[in-house]
Motif scaffolding. Structure first.
Motif: not given
Length: 487
Positions: A349-351, A161-168, A148-154, A79-82
């Protein structure tokens, strides 16, 4: 195994070095094998609560071992984690949960359950821990291109905006850091920064890749951190300037042991007085430049250059490239926008396809930061991300604060900038044009409903008009003169 996959990080680490200590807190100590066993159980408990492969769940939690368990359990399921900043308001968090289509929110029991979208299931940590365990298949490999993970940054528009962070991204960030800082079998990284920040999360990922022990502090306290460095074998710590300043004050006449080899300093260049104090105490400070979108540090300045290149962030990590471009996108030797490229840079960025397309052009990520590179290749960051304020290591965007100020019926116009602060480095301050009388207290109460405490302006200054360009954009750099006159 294809070239785009690697073994699941914690599973592989538990197999390679099962008896090494993975994490230590004042309450507990776990080996990688013990952590792996715990994570398997948590993954099965998450599965019982409906979490499936490709779901997005959110974690709203302070620094604690259970944070680490849930992080890895999510990867075991696929799964993915916010990761939710615990300092945000209900409204800020609700936006992220909705935008990321979160199905389950897991909260620290110390947080009161909040009013979020009815479609989002809320689960306290004790409730998760008491759940039955459902059989589930574990993901034994990581696809390096998978989020893998998502972190929001203004953003500069005020919309997070949701920053998409991959395993890579996490893997290459860890590789780049190791090639830069070196790696020792006795390394121990102390975490006193929030795990929901990229600075904290990146250390958790390095831990499993390196087979490195971490000491986890629930919060930053200078005395506890110094005691751990002096007596618990800590070799590396990540800090911002306000943390380092407090540590130096508490340290007094003492010095750290020679086994302590790296003070990794982010959040902007350190003042000369602090760097000189570190030189006198033989503290090796590595200044860095990075962001959520680059999965932690991207440019680093070594201790031997910290005074010689005062104000510089250093040179890129080994897998990374960087250049300065003018407004037309051409490389320049003058000041211009910093653009970066590397396998640790987000895929977008997510969406937000338009924001992604604007930021990522021909493989280069446009940071929005203004910088210059000297004749030796050292980067100097001249202006942080389009008026970004960095307060105690937290990113604060003026536009986000301005949008909330304009919601108040008495405020006609608003402009926000950062002002120097001894404790936090910078704090927000607001210039406002009002329609009617309104007190600072009323404005603060209004803003507390929508914004985290660290985003609240320290000063409100009434002005007749805001400085603007011909296209009617606020010239934020000119707001400081109003602040100085009115504060």
């Amino acid at each position: 195994m294809s070239s785009q996959t690697i073994p699941n990080g914690l599973m592989q680490r538990a197999y390679l070095t099962p008896n090494r200590v993975a994490v230590e807190t004042p309450q507990t100590s776990l080996t990688f094998q013990e952590l792996h066993k715990r994570v398997q159980k948590v993954a099965q408990q998450l599965s019982f609560n409906g979490v499936k492969q490709d779901d997005t769940i959110a974690l709203y939690m302070k620094n604690r071992v259970e944070f680490i368990e849930i992080l890895h359990a999510v990867s075991y399921i696929g799964a993915r984690l916010l990761l939710v900043n615990t300092r945000l308001t209900n409204e800020e968090i609700n936006y992220q949960l909705t935008d990321a289509n979160v199905s389950l929110l897991i909260a620290d029991e110390t947080f009161l359950m909040r009013e979020f979208q009815s479609s989002i299931t809320q689960l306290t940590l004790p409730a998760l821990k008491s759940s039955p365990e459902a059989e589930t298949g574990f993901q034994k490999t990581w696809n390096l291109e998978e989020t893998f993970t998502i972190m929001y940054t203004s953003g500069t528009t005020g919309h997070p905006k949701g920053v998409l962070q991959t395993y890579g991204n996490h893997w290459w960030s860890s590789v780049g850091s190791a090639l830069n800082l070196g790696l020792n079998e006795k390394d121990c990284w102390l975490i006193a920064v929030p795990l929901f920040h990229i600075s904290g999360l990146s250390i958790l990922m390095r831990s499993v890749f390196y087979g490195m022990k971490i000491i986890l502090e629930e919060r930053f306290e200078a005395r506890a951190v110094n005691e751990a460095i002096e007596n618990k074998g800590v070799t590396i710590i990540s800090v911002v300037t306000s943390m380092l300043s407090n540590m130096l004050d508490e340290l007094g006449e003492r010095k750290y042991p020679h086994t302590f080899r790296c003070m990794l300093l982010g959040g902007g260049p350190a003042p000369l007085t602090i760097l000189e104090a570190c030189v006198n105490k033989e503290i090796p400070v590595y200044q860095t430049y990075g962001m959520t979108e680059t999965s932690s540090q991207f440019v680093t300045l070594s201790p031997e250059d910290s005074l010689r290149k005062l104000g510089s962030a250093g040179k890129p990590l080994f897998p990374c490239a960087m250049k300065i471009v003018d407004e037309k996108g051409n490389e320049t030797s003058e000041a211009g926008e910093i653009i970066v490229k590397g396998p640790n840079v987000t895929k977008g960025y997510l969406n937000k396809p338009e924001a992604t397309e604007k930021a990522l052009q021909q493989g280069w990520f446009y940071t929005g930061d203004i910088g210059k590179v000297d004749e030796e290749g050292f980067l100097y960051v001249l202006d942080r991300r389009s008026d970004l304020i960095i307060s105690g290591g937290e990113n604060v965007y003026p536009a986000e604060i301005e949008n909330i100020l304009l919601k108040h019926p008495a405020v006609k116009e608003a402009g926000v900038t950062g002002v120097a602060d001894e404790k936090w480095g910078q704090v927000p301050a607001a210039c406002i044009v009002t329609k009617e009388d309104v007190s600072d207290e009323e404005l603060s109460l209004h803003m507390q409903q929508f914004l985290a405490k660290y985003k609240l302006p320290k000063y409100f200054v009434r002005v007749e008009e805001l400085p603007r360009t011909a296209s009617n954009k606020i010239i934020r750099r000119k707001l400081s003169s109003f602040i100085q006159k009115g504060s």
